[in-house]
Every structure is written in structure tokens, then in C-alpha cells.
Design a protein around this motif. Structure first.
Motif, PDB file in Angstrom:
ATOM      1  N   LEU A  28       0.923  -1.151  -0.001  1.00  0.00           N
ATOM      2  CA  LEU A  28       0.028   0.046  -0.056  1.00  0.00           C
ATOM      3  C   LEU A  28       0.862   1.204   0.048  1.00  0.00           C
ATOM      4  O   LEU A  28       1.874   1.279   0.691  1.00  0.00           O
ATOM      5  CB  LEU A  28      -0.749  -0.069   1.500  1.00  0.00           C
ATOM      6  N   SER A  29       0.613   2.131  -0.999  1.00  0.00           N
ATOM      7  CA  SER A  29       0.947   3.581  -0.627  1.00  0.00           C
ATOM      8  C   SER A  29      -0.301   4.264  -0.275  1.00  0.00           C
ATOM      9  O   SER A  29      -1.228   4.567  -0.954  1.00  0.00           O
ATOM     10  CB  SER A  29       1.430   4.338  -2.117  1.00  0.00           C
ATOM     11  N   PRO A  30      -0.374   4.693   1.103  1.00  0.00           N
ATOM     12  CA  PRO A  30      -1.584   5.296   1.535  1.00  0.00           C
ATOM     13  C   PRO A  30      -1.937   6.389   0.607  1.00  0.00           C
ATOM     14  O   PRO A  30      -1.014   7.355   0.809  1.00  0.00           O
ATOM     15  CB  PRO A  30      -1.250   5.334   3.031  1.00  0.00           C
ATOM     16  N   ALA A  31      -3.202   6.673   0.266  1.00  0.00           N
ATOM     17  CA  ALA A  31      -3.519   8.106  -0.412  1.00  0.00           C
ATOM     18  C   ALA A  31      -4.246   8.721   0.440  1.00  0.00           C
ATOM     19  O   ALA A  31      -5.423   8.528   1.004  1.00  0.00           O
ATOM     20  CB  ALA A  31      -4.352   7.488  -1.608  1.00  0.00           C
ATOM     21  N   GLN A  32      -3.778   9.849   0.996  1.00  0.00           N
ATOM     22  CA  GLN A  32      -4.343  10.672   1.921  1.00  0.00           C
ATOM     23  C   GLN A  32      -5.807  11.054   1.630  1.00  0.00           C
ATOM     24  O   GLN A  32      -6.155  11.314   0.134  1.00  0.00           O
ATOM     25  CB  GLN A  32      -3.570  11.926   2.185  1.00  0.00           C
ATOM     26  N   GLY A  33      -6.891  10.883   2.244  1.00  0.00           N
ATOM     27  CA  GLY A  33      -8.290  11.160   1.988  1.00  0.00           C
ATOM     28  C   GLY A  33      -9.091   9.978   2.071  1.00  0.00           C
ATOM     29  O   GLY A  33     -10.375  10.122   1.868  1.00  0.00           O
ATOM     30  N   THR A  34      -8.398   8.752   1.772  1.00  0.00           N
ATOM     31  CA  THR A  34      -9.070   7.655   1.820  1.00  0.00           C
ATOM     32  C   THR A  34      -9.227   6.990   3.255  1.00  0.00           C
ATOM     33  O   THR A  34      -8.249   7.322   3.905  1.00  0.00           O
ATOM     34  CB  THR A  34      -8.217   6.653   0.990  1.00  0.00           C
ATOM     35  N   PRO A  35     -10.227   6.079   3.303  1.00  0.00           N
ATOM     36  CA  PRO A  35     -10.556   5.772   4.809  1.00  0.00           C
ATOM     37  C   PRO A  35      -9.280   4.836   5.313  1.00  0.00           C
ATOM     38  O   PRO A  35      -9.119   4.858   6.459  1.00  0.00           O
ATOM     39  CB  PRO A  35     -11.608   4.794   4.605  1.00  0.00           C
ATOM     40  N   VAL A  36      -8.793   4.008   4.272  1.00  0.00           N
ATOM     41  CA  VAL A  36      -7.415   3.095   4.849  1.00  0.00           C
ATOM     42  C   VAL A  36      -6.375   4.062   5.134  1.00  0.00           C
ATOM     43  O   VAL A  36      -5.707   3.457   6.142  1.00  0.00           O
ATOM     44  CB  VAL A  36      -7.205   2.251   3.652  1.00  0.00           C
ATOM     45  N   ALA A  37      -5.904   5.038   4.531  1.00  0.00           N
ATOM     46  CA  ALA A  37      -5.038   5.990   4.991  1.00  0.00           C
ATOM     47  C   ALA A  37      -5.227   6.621   6.117  1.00  0.00           C
ATOM     48  O   ALA A  37      -4.265   6.780   7.001  1.00  0.00           O
ATOM     49  CB  ALA A  37      -4.945   7.153   4.023  1.00  0.00           C
ATOM     50  N   GLU A  38      -6.691   6.823   6.629  1.00  0.00           N
ATOM     51  CA  GLU A  38      -6.876   7.432   7.800  1.00  0.00           C
ATOM     52  C   GLU A  38      -6.822   6.496   8.693  1.00  0.00           C
ATOM     53  O   GLU A  38      -6.110   6.628   9.984  1.00  0.00           O
ATOM     54  CB  GLU A  38      -8.310   7.934   7.987  1.00  0.00           C
ATOM     55  N   LYS A  39      -7.036   4.990   8.608  1.00  0.00           N
ATOM     56  CA  LYS A  39      -6.667   4.170   9.368  1.00  0.00           C
ATOM     57  C   LYS A  39      -5.113   3.654   9.711  1.00  0.00           C
ATOM     58  O   LYS A  39      -4.795   3.550  10.809  1.00  0.00           O
ATOM     59  CB  LYS A  39      -7.357   3.045   9.121  1.00  0.00           C
ATOM     60  N   VAL A  40      -4.294   3.675   8.705  1.00  0.00           N
ATOM     61  CA  VAL A  40      -2.870   3.097   8.844  1.00  0.00           C
ATOM     62  C   VAL A  40      -1.890   4.512   8.852  1.00  0.00           C
ATOM     63  O   VAL A  40      -0.764   4.252   9.210  1.00  0.00           O
ATOM     64  CB  VAL A  40      -2.759   2.259   7.633  1.00  0.00           C
ATOM     65  N   GLY A  41      -2.295   5.799   8.459  1.00  0.00           N
ATOM     66  CA  GLY A  41      -1.314   6.947   8.587  1.00  0.00           C
ATOM     67  C   GLY A  41      -0.621   6.856   7.318  1.00  0.00           C
ATOM     68  O   GLY A  41      -1.030   6.404   6.278  1.00  0.00           O
ATOM     69  N   ASP A  42       0.411   7.485   7.264  1.00  0.00           N
ATOM     70  CA  ASP A  42       1.394   7.897   6.222  1.00  0.00           C
ATOM     71  C   ASP A  42       1.991   6.319   5.726  1.00  0.00           C
ATOM     72  O   ASP A  42       2.634   6.364   4.469  1.00  0.00           O
ATOM     73  CB  ASP A  42       2.403   8.484   6.646  1.00  0.00           C
ATOM     74  N   SER A  43       2.137   5.590   6.468  1.00  0.00           N
ATOM     75  CA  SER A  43       2.889   4.287   6.065  1.00  0.00           C
ATOM     76  C   SER A  43       2.363   2.983   6.188  1.00  0.00           C
ATOM     77  O   SER A  43       1.061   2.887   6.915  1.00  0.00           O
ATOM     78  CB  SER A  43       4.148   4.007   6.952  1.00  0.00           C
ATOM     79  N   PRO A  44       2.375   2.000   5.123  1.00  0.00           N
ATOM     80  CA  PRO A  44       1.547   0.710   5.237  1.00  0.00           C
ATOM     81  C   PRO A  44       1.760   0.057   6.521  1.00  0.00           C
ATOM     82  O   PRO A  44       3.055   0.086   7.247  1.00  0.00           O
ATOM     83  CB  PRO A  44       2.371  -0.024   3.987  1.00  0.00           C
ATOM     84  N   ASP A  45       0.902  -0.490   6.879  1.00  0.00           N
ATOM     85  CA  ASP A  45       0.910  -1.149   8.172  1.00  0.00           C
ATOM     86  C   ASP A  45       1.298  -2.639   8.001  1.00  0.00           C
ATOM     87  O   ASP A  45       0.616  -3.700   8.076  1.00  0.00           O
ATOM     88  CB  ASP A  45      -0.898  -1.048   8.526  1.00  0.00           C
ATOM     89  N   ILE A  46       2.469  -2.558   7.749  1.00  0.00           N
ATOM     90  CA  ILE A  46       3.172  -4.027   7.613  1.00  0.00           C
ATOM     91  C   ILE A  46       4.822  -3.741   7.741  1.00  0.00           C
ATOM     92  O   ILE A  46       5.161  -2.744   7.319  1.00  0.00           O
ATOM     93  CB  ILE A  46       2.768  -4.568   6.297  1.00  0.00           C
ATOM     94  N   THR A  47       5.183  -4.801   8.166  1.00  0.00           N
ATOM     95  CA  THR A  47       6.611  -4.444   8.329  1.00  0.00           C
ATOM     96  C   THR A  47       7.390  -5.060   7.149  1.00  0.00           C
ATOM     97  O   THR A  47       6.858  -5.889   6.446  1.00  0.00           O
ATOM     98  CB  THR A  47       7.329  -5.062   9.873  1.00  0.00           C
ATOM     99  N   ARG A  48       8.840  -4.938   7.137  1.00  0.00           N
ATOM    100  CA  ARG A  48       9.708  -5.405   5.881  1.00  0.00           C
ATOM    101  C   ARG A  48       9.562  -6.861   6.058  1.00  0.00           C
ATOM    102  O   ARG A  48       9.224  -7.697   5.143  1.00  0.00           O
ATOM    103  CB  ARG A  48      11.112  -5.239   6.199  1.00  0.00           C
ATOM    104  N   GLU A  49       9.628  -7.350   7.501  1.00  0.00           N
ATOM    105  CA  GLU A  49       9.597  -8.715   7.558  1.00  0.00           C
ATOM    106  C   GLU A  49       8.152  -9.524   7.423  1.00  0.00           C
ATOM    107  O   GLU A  49       7.979 -10.266   6.591  1.00  0.00           O
ATOM    108  CB  GLU A  49       9.807  -9.207   9.262  1.00  0.00           C
ATOM    109  N   GLY A  50       7.107  -8.612   7.454  1.00  0.00           N
ATOM    110  CA  GLY A  50       5.758  -9.066   7.160  1.00  0.00           C
ATOM    111  C   GLY A  50       5.715  -9.295   5.759  1.00  0.00           C
ATOM    112  O   GLY A  50       4.939 -10.280   5.075  1.00  0.00           O
ATOM    113  N   ILE A  51       6.405  -8.346   4.863  1.00  0.00           N
ATOM    114  CA  ILE A  51       6.155  -8.432   3.408  1.00  0.00           C
ATOM    115  C   ILE A  51       6.939  -9.780   2.977  1.00  0.00           C
ATOM    116  O   ILE A  51       6.486 -10.419   2.021  1.00  0.00           O
ATOM    117  CB  ILE A  51       6.624  -7.093   2.678  1.00  0.00           C
ATOM    118  N   LEU A  52       8.085  -9.777   3.649  1.00  0.00           N
ATOM    119  CA  LEU A  52       9.093 -10.944   2.951  1.00  0.00           C
ATOM    120  C   LEU A  52       8.281 -12.101   3.402  1.00  0.00           C
ATOM    121  O   LEU A  52       8.481 -13.203   2.626  1.00  0.00           O
ATOM    122  CB  LEU A  52      10.410 -10.821   3.637  1.00  0.00           C
ATOM    123  N   LYS A  53       7.800 -12.254   4.655  1.00  0.00           N
ATOM    124  CA  LYS A  53       7.160 -13.582   5.027  1.00  0.00           C
ATOM    125  C   LYS A  53       5.848 -13.949   4.022  1.00  0.00           C
ATOM    126  O   LYS A  53       5.637 -15.127   3.810  1.00  0.00           O
ATOM    127  CB  LYS A  53       6.694 -13.496   6.477  1.00  0.00           C
TER     128      LYS A  53
END
Ligand code: SF4
Length: 319
Positions: free
Chosen positions: A242-267
Motif C-alpha cells: 500500500l501507498s496510503p492515499a491521503q483522504g482515503t479511509p484506509v490511509a486514515e486508519k494506517v497513517g502515512d505508512s503501510p501497516d506492515i513490516t519489512r519482515e511481514g512483506i517478506l514472510k
């Protein structure tokens, strides 16, 4: 059992994948708790032995970027969200041809013609649809690229037109699990998305689908979505961060950064490789907090190039 990674659970899973067994959601959830290095080493082994060799590169170009009637909570193009997003009307097919040629020069083998609309049937106007088909024809004639299309929901007759133009993949994301999908989209269902994949497949077009990670979903959601796509039978799995798009509900929920760690992406990548041992797995590493090398050594084997067209000369058409 042969030792591949030195991790008993991961090696046992590799054995089962090589035997063609279908592991279930609980198996994958248990694997998710194993060390990331073991999972990625295992995924690399599976990719090396079961997937096509080499790395493919996919370019893309937007034929039109407009506001969409749907309410997908992550999407900057939804008319329901207050976002500051670039829009443009249909671009001349020649411009897409130029973008495709540039992508080919940069090493692309496939080029994806994209429109941000709910679907060709309801919102892609007749003239835009004609331009899409012309662009596809031009790219096929003037380059050696395989052409993919991403035009939203598809009816059977539209799929047949794309198949007649030798479109290789229909690109249509499921985004997340059926459970989490209901939390982020109300205007259509997960099943609607699967149906378009089936329509494209019935027309003889290969499928590219996948998920966005970092939207607030759980590892179980990511695994469930990948398992759903295994049932459909896809050819390319697209793992997007995710690249959070400001103004979308998901960005309001997760903020400026995707809600996942590097490790989470690799796993997640490693488990997608276990679930889809022989498909191409692609991503855009320019957007993900992992390097191209990490991606390719953790089960991935396809890369996306960004958009290559400048649009300011192509204002949005009046409806
Ligand atoms: S249908 Fe596609 S373009 Fe429309 S809001 Fe959802 S993701 Fe965005």
C-alpha cells in the motif's frame, strides 16, 4: 526429509509443495511464525525448482484515469473519497505505444494497459473502449511486447474482444481476503471480483491477480486471499504494498505508512510462493520497503516498472 533450510517445519512444507499437496490456511498460519530467513530460503528453493526461470519485467500505461463510482477504501480514484489525485481523459493510442516502446527499451516484456474505472461496461465510454483496443493493436504491431489489460469489471463479450486482440493477461486484483474486503468496500463484493477473473479465463485470457498488503489486514487475510486465487487458477500473482492515499479511509486508519513490516512483506511473499509454486510473482520494488534483490531471492520473479506517460495535455472528458 531432505534438509533445505535446516528448519524442520519449513522443510516439511517444501516436501509437501513438491509432492503437489495443498496445504491449508492453518498450515500456512503456523508457517508464518517461523523465522523469516528460513521462509525466504524455502521460497527461493521452490521458485528455483518449480517456477519459470528468469525474471520478467512489466511496464504499464494509463489509457484513462478518472473518478470511479466505487468506494474501495484504499483507492485514490474513488468518488467517495476526498483525494487530490491526478485525473486525465483518454490518451491517444500513439502515446501508449510510445510508452510501451520506452518500457521495452527498459527491459519490459509485458505492457499493461490500465483504466481506473469500475468497468468497461458501465463507465468506460464507447469511444474510450475503442481507443483501448486501438492502443492494444498498435502496441502489438509496433513492439515485441505481450499486452495485458486492466479495465475493471468485464462482461463476456468484452473479454472476447480482448482475447481477439491477443491480450495475454487480464489484470484484476482481489486486493485482500473475502473477510477484510467487506470492511473496505461496500459497492461490490469479493465474489464480483472473482467473477471477472472467471469471465476473462473463460475467454482464454491468462490471469494476473493479487493483493495489497499493509491496509490493516492480518496475515490470515493475506493467506486466505492467496488461497482463493489458487482456487481460481492464476498465472501471475501481484503482491503490492500500500501507498496510503491521503483522504482515503484506509490511509486514515494506517497513517502515512503501510501497516506492515519489512519482515511481514517478506514472510507474505514467501508464503505466496509456497501457495503458488509455479506462477510468476511480481511487485513494484520502488514502492515496497524491500530491495529488488531481496524480492528476487525470496520467491519473486517479476518486476513492475512505473507509469511512463505524462498526462497534463489530456484533460478529463465531460461525461
Ligand atoms: S473499482 Fe477500482 S478504480 Fe474503482 S474505487 Fe475500486 S479499486 Fe478504485
Amino acid at each position: 526429509m531432505k534438509s533445505i533450510t535446516g528448519n524442520e517445519a519449513v522443510d516439511a512444507a517444501i516436501d509437501r509443495v513438491f509432492a503437489g499437496e495443498q496445504l491449508d490456511e492453518d498450515d500456512y498460519l503456523a508457517l508464518y511464525d517461523e523465522p523469516v530467513a528460513d521462509l525466504t530460503a524455502g521460497a527461493d528453493h521452490v521458485r528455483t525448482h518449480l517456477a519459470d526461470e528468469g525474471v520478467t519485467v512489466r511496464g504499464l500505461g494509463y489509457v484513462t484515469r478518472g473518478i470511479c463510482s466505487q468506494d474501495c477504501g484504499f483507492c485514490a480514484y474513488s468518488a467517495r473519497h476526498d483525494t487530490d489525485v491526478e485525473q486525465h481523459g483518454v490518451v491517444p493510442p500513439e502515446l501508449l505505444e510510445e510508452a510501451a516502446k520506452r518500457a521495452e527499451e527498459k527491459g519490459a516484456e509485458r505492457f499493461n494497459v490500465v483504466s481506473t474505472r469500475r468497468g468497461a461496461d458501465s463507465e468506460l465510454r464507447t469511444d474510450e473502449w475503442r481507443e483501448v483496443l486501438t492502443a492494444i493493436e498498435l502496441i502489438r504491431e509496433e513492439t515485441d511486447l505481450n499486452v495485458d489489460a486492466c479495465l475493471g469489471f468485464l462482461e463476456a463479450d468484452e473479454a472476447e474482444k480482448l482475447a481477439a486482440e491477443d491480450v495475454q493477461h487480464y489484470v484484476h486484483m482481489v486486493e485482500t481476503s473475502p473477510r477484510y474486503f467487506e470492511e473496505i468496500t461496500s459497492t461490490h463484493s469479493f465474489e464480483d471480483r472473482l467473477e471477472t477473473l472467471r469471465v476473462a479465463k473463460d475467454a482464454g485470457i491468462d490471469l494476473c491477480s493479487g493483493i495489497i498488503v499493509g491496509m490493516g489486514e492480518t496475515p490470515a487475510d493475506r493467506i486466505a486471499a492467496a488461497l482463493e486465487l489458487r482456487e481460481v487458477g492464476i498465472d501471475v500473482f501481484s503482491l503490492n504494498v500500500l501507498s496510503p492515499a491521503q483522504g482515503t479511509p484506509v490511509a486514515e486508519k494506517v497513517g502515512d505508512s503501510p501497516d506492515i513490516t519489512r519482515e511481514g512483506i517478506l514472510k507474505t511473499l514467501a508464503l505466496v510462493r509456497f501457495i503458488h509454486p509455479d506462477v510468476r510473482i511480481d511487485t513494484n520494488t520502488a514502492r515496497a520497503p524491500i530491495t529488488r534483490e531481496e524480492f528476487l531471492e525470496s520467491g519473486g520473479n517479476s518486476l513492475q516498472l512505473g507509469d511512463m506517460i505524462h498526462y497534463e495535455d489530456y484533460p478529463v472528458n465531460e461525461a
